[in-house]
Design a protein around this motif. Sequence first.
Motif, mmCIF file in Angstrom:
data_model
loop_
_atom_site.group_PDB
_atom_site.id
_atom_site.type_symbol
_atom_site.label_atom_id
_atom_site.label_comp_id
_atom_site.label_asym_id
_atom_site.label_seq_id
_atom_site.Cartn_x
_atom_site.Cartn_y
_atom_site.Cartn_z
ATOM 1 N N PRO A 79 -2.572 -11.688 13.658
ATOM 2 C CA PRO A 79 -2.622 -12.501 12.438
ATOM 3 C C PRO A 79 -1.403 -12.334 11.542
ATOM 4 N N LEU A 80 -0.906 -11.089 11.380
ATOM 5 C CA LEU A 80 0.261 -10.841 10.523
ATOM 6 C C LEU A 80 0.139 -11.598 9.200
ATOM 7 N N LEU A 81 -0.862 -11.245 8.446
ATOM 8 C CA LEU A 81 -1.169 -11.981 7.221
ATOM 9 C C LEU A 81 -0.169 -11.635 6.117
ATOM 10 N N TYR A 82 1.022 -12.217 6.224
ATOM 11 C CA TYR A 82 2.082 -11.906 5.277
ATOM 12 C C TYR A 82 1.711 -12.303 3.857
ATOM 13 N N GLN A 83 0.804 -13.284 3.717
ATOM 14 C CA GLN A 83 0.449 -13.733 2.368
ATOM 15 C C GLN A 83 -0.127 -12.594 1.536
ATOM 16 N N PHE A 84 -0.874 -11.690 2.171
ATOM 17 C CA PHE A 84 -1.515 -10.604 1.438
ATOM 18 C C PHE A 84 -0.571 -9.435 1.189
ATOM 19 N N LEU A 92 5.695 -4.529 -6.617
ATOM 20 C CA LEU A 92 6.263 -3.180 -6.573
ATOM 21 C C LEU A 92 7.785 -3.228 -6.692
ATOM 22 N N PHE A 93 8.392 -4.247 -6.089
ATOM 23 C CA PHE A 93 9.849 -4.422 -6.201
ATOM 24 C C PHE A 93 10.241 -4.675 -7.657
ATOM 25 N N ALA A 94 9.516 -5.566 -8.336
ATOM 26 C CA ALA A 94 9.813 -5.874 -9.741
ATOM 27 C C ALA A 94 9.615 -4.643 -10.620
ATOM 28 N N ARG A 95 8.565 -3.892 -10.365
ATOM 29 C CA ARG A 95 8.263 -2.695 -11.158
ATOM 30 C C ARG A 95 9.378 -1.663 -11.048
ATOM 31 N N GLU A 96 9.869 -1.466 -9.823
ATOM 32 C CA GLU A 96 10.922 -0.474 -9.600
ATOM 33 C C GLU A 96 12.272 -0.962 -10.114
ATOM 34 N N LEU A 97 12.591 -2.236 -9.859
ATOM 35 C CA LEU A 97 13.906 -2.755 -10.236
ATOM 36 C C LEU A 97 14.060 -2.867 -11.748
ATOM 37 N N LEU A 98 13.019 -3.347 -12.431
ATOM 38 C CA LEU A 98 13.117 -3.593 -13.868
ATOM 39 C C LEU A 98 12.909 -2.334 -14.697
ATOM 40 N N TRP A 109 -1.087 2.119 -1.557
ATOM 41 C CA TRP A 109 -1.922 1.632 -0.463
ATOM 42 C C TRP A 109 -3.079 0.771 -0.962
ATOM 43 N N LEU A 110 -3.515 0.995 -2.186
ATOM 44 C CA LEU A 110 -4.618 0.195 -2.723
ATOM 45 C C LEU A 110 -4.256 -1.287 -2.781
ATOM 46 N N HIS A 111 -2.979 -1.580 -2.997
ATOM 47 C CA HIS A 111 -2.541 -2.976 -3.086
ATOM 48 C C HIS A 111 -2.647 -3.703 -1.745
ATOM 49 N N PHE A 112 -2.682 -2.946 -0.654
ATOM 50 C CA PHE A 112 -2.653 -3.573 0.670
ATOM 51 C C PHE A 112 -4.018 -3.550 1.366
ATOM 52 N N ILE A 113 -5.045 -3.138 0.645
ATOM 53 C CA ILE A 113 -6.394 -3.146 1.223
ATOM 54 C C ILE A 113 -6.833 -4.558 1.625
ATOM 55 N N PRO A 114 -6.609 -5.603 0.778
ATOM 56 C CA PRO A 114 -7.000 -6.959 1.208
ATOM 57 C C PRO A 114 -6.340 -7.382 2.517
ATOM 58 N N ALA A 115 -5.056 -7.036 2.698
ATOM 59 C CA ALA A 115 -4.365 -7.396 3.938
ATOM 60 C C ALA A 115 -5.034 -6.736 5.139
ATOM 61 N N LEU A 116 -5.402 -5.464 4.991
ATOM 62 C CA LEU A 116 -6.047 -4.754 6.095
ATOM 63 C C LEU A 116 -7.432 -5.325 6.383
ATOM 64 N N LEU A 117 -8.181 -5.649 5.330
ATOM 65 C CA LEU A 117 -9.527 -6.194 5.517
ATOM 66 C C LEU A 117 -9.488 -7.542 6.227
#
Length: 374
Positions: A79-84, A92-98, A109-117
């Motif tokens: 599936p490679l659900l890139y949307q999630f 995370l990129f914006a948080r670190e860069l700004l 890892w909590l942010h990627f739980i929907p992708a795994l599910l």
Amino acid sequence: MLILKSKGARMHFTFNIFLLIFSFGLLQAFLLSVVLLAKRNRPRHSLYFALLLLVFSLASLKIILQEVAPEVLQAFPAPLLYQFASGPLLYLFARELLFKEATRLRNIWLHFIPALLFDVLYRVGFSWFGYQNSNSAIQLLNFATNIAAVLSCLIYLGLSARLYKQFRPITKSQQQIALWMKRLLLADALSTLAAILYIALTIYNGGFMFGGVRTYYVSYAALTLYIYFLGWMCYALPHIRVLKPTKKDIHQYAAPHVKTIRDEIDTLMHKEKLYQDPDLNLNLLADKIRLPPRELSEMLNQQFGENFNSFVNRYRVMSFIEMLKQNDANLYTIEGLALEAGFKSKASFYRAFKKETGHTPLQYVEILQKNLVK
């Protein structure tokens, strides 16, 4: 159409100009992600950007296989659900860069739980129903996945946009970062809008052909443009640049922004008397004015000619002197007034006072008393 023979079956490979352009985007995203991941001592935001490119390249590979050789996906459903994954990586990129705010690994890892599910759900669906696009259950699963993915993208786009609004560029370098972040958010918004349009067309006409064009080509085209834009960022933005070594950033402060920050600091110090807090540190002050601690430290050094401790202690010494001139000052000890001014210890107070006035507190009291007698 290209036809390749395999044992006991004929595999059909189709290709067109759109897929060729899409393939170049895939190759670019994959190569740039590898280069960024291979860099030593890379900042955290470059890691998230590299993973974002890698996720899009893998998603592009799935799309191309789906168009060119669907039999491959039938044998190896991925599936490679890139949307999630793209939404959390963008945030995370914006948080670190700004703001250069590191996030704990367990929180990431909590942010990627929907992708795994949804990945598990997708695999179970394919195992249960088989790979058949005509199967109503698979179509329903695809449709539900697309809606959930769009909601995820919208949520993380909103979170990233909020970070962008909170960011206050002071240096020319930061202004460049803000401009690129704005463009990135716009590109992500257009890609998400294309996905919403695809869902709307699917509901309207059953989701296959519209004006002779496959409806999902809308979202694929947006993804292709998004990938090329990310590649452009790799070449143009010094904080991510992969082909040229990044020179040490020389911060030149823009006058209007400096005045705004100085006014905020002045308000915090004079009106709110923030310096009276003995636990005040660089991070707390930076959080108050929504500025990265490192940038605040650089600004204090370049604009005020002193470090954070000297800057705050100057206000504390001035406050001590003002209290010393009050009529009821003789009711307090010198150490008591120093603590009231925000100093944490007698030693730090004496050092700061001598540095600021050239006298010890006792000498200054004697000078003040002599002036009053005169």
